[in-house]
Design a protein around this motif. Sequence first.
Motif, mmCIF file in Angstrom:
data_model
loop_
_atom_site.group_PDB
_atom_site.id
_atom_site.type_symbol
_atom_site.label_atom_id
_atom_site.label_comp_id
_atom_site.label_asym_id
_atom_site.label_seq_id
_atom_site.Cartn_x
_atom_site.Cartn_y
_atom_site.Cartn_z
ATOM 1 N N LYS A 48 0.825 -1.211 0.000
ATOM 2 C CA LYS A 48 0.000 0.000 0.000
ATOM 3 C C LYS A 48 0.856 1.256 0.000
ATOM 4 O O LYS A 48 0.343 2.360 0.077
ATOM 5 N N ASN A 95 -1.472 1.238 -10.303
ATOM 6 C CA ASN A 95 -2.795 1.784 -10.020
ATOM 7 C C ASN A 95 -3.074 1.833 -8.521
ATOM 8 O O ASN A 95 -4.094 1.346 -8.055
ATOM 9 N N PHE A 96 -2.155 2.421 -7.768
ATOM 10 C CA PHE A 96 -2.435 2.617 -6.353
ATOM 11 C C PHE A 96 -2.310 4.105 -6.056
ATOM 12 O O PHE A 96 -1.884 4.882 -6.902
ATOM 13 N N ASP A 97 -2.713 4.499 -4.865
ATOM 14 C CA ASP A 97 -2.779 5.923 -4.531
ATOM 15 C C ASP A 97 -1.427 6.568 -4.291
ATOM 16 O O ASP A 97 -1.332 7.771 -4.139
ATOM 17 N N ALA A 127 0.653 10.766 -6.896
ATOM 18 C CA ALA A 127 0.064 10.310 -5.633
ATOM 19 C C ALA A 127 -1.187 11.109 -5.300
ATOM 20 O O ALA A 127 -1.300 12.290 -5.636
ATOM 21 N N SER A 128 -2.107 10.468 -4.610
ATOM 22 C CA SER A 128 -3.308 11.158 -4.153
ATOM 23 C C SER A 128 -2.929 12.135 -3.038
ATOM 24 O O SER A 128 -1.888 11.993 -2.390
ATOM 25 N N GLU A 136 -4.347 12.288 -0.217
ATOM 26 C CA GLU A 136 -4.358 11.500 1.029
ATOM 27 C C GLU A 136 -3.002 10.836 1.268
ATOM 28 O O GLU A 136 -2.506 10.814 2.395
ATOM 29 N N TYR A 137 -2.410 10.305 0.206
ATOM 30 C CA TYR A 137 -1.105 9.656 0.323
ATOM 31 C C TYR A 137 -0.040 10.680 0.703
ATOM 32 O O TYR A 137 0.795 10.430 1.579
#
Length: 178
Positions: A40, A65-67, A149-150, A152-153
């Motif tokens: 994650k 495809n991760f944040d 990155a998002s 939030e990340y």
Amino acid sequence: MIYGENKELLDDYTDILITALSYYPELKSTHIIFEYSNEKTTMASRPSRFLFPRTYRVLINKNKNFDGIPFDSIPWNAAVGIVGHELAHIVDYEGLNLFGLIDRLLLYADKRYGKPYFEKSIDLITINRGLGWQLYDWAKYAMYDNNVASEEYKEFKRRTYLNPDIIISYINHYSKYH
């Protein structure tokens, strides 16, 4: 070999991995496996065998495809910084017995206070090794300068790790940087 024995490197990142390993001569004989995963986060390191001799895994997120931040999008110097941070975890683990590792696990499980305390102390080890500018580049990129990155990340990174201004202040106080 200049980076030691018992290392399983990833061909795509050999130069980055060897550069970071060169700052940790005490890991020369430590068994470390670098491998892809779907973590994650961008990278993680952990013991995969808790009794001696220990084996460690350094996991690099391969999921695009991760944040967070895919490893292959990180600038070279910043990539050396994050690998150096993960190797600092291994140096920390190497100094612990089984009960110490369990204590680390419990500390890390406390997401609000324990994990940030632990990660910031690992950042200090990284800076003390001479990888301050590389860690600075990673922190700046991870917290502010990337467009992958998002939010939030990025906020998680800002909460959990030393920010670039703090890293600079430590660099300015360590004699090895002058």
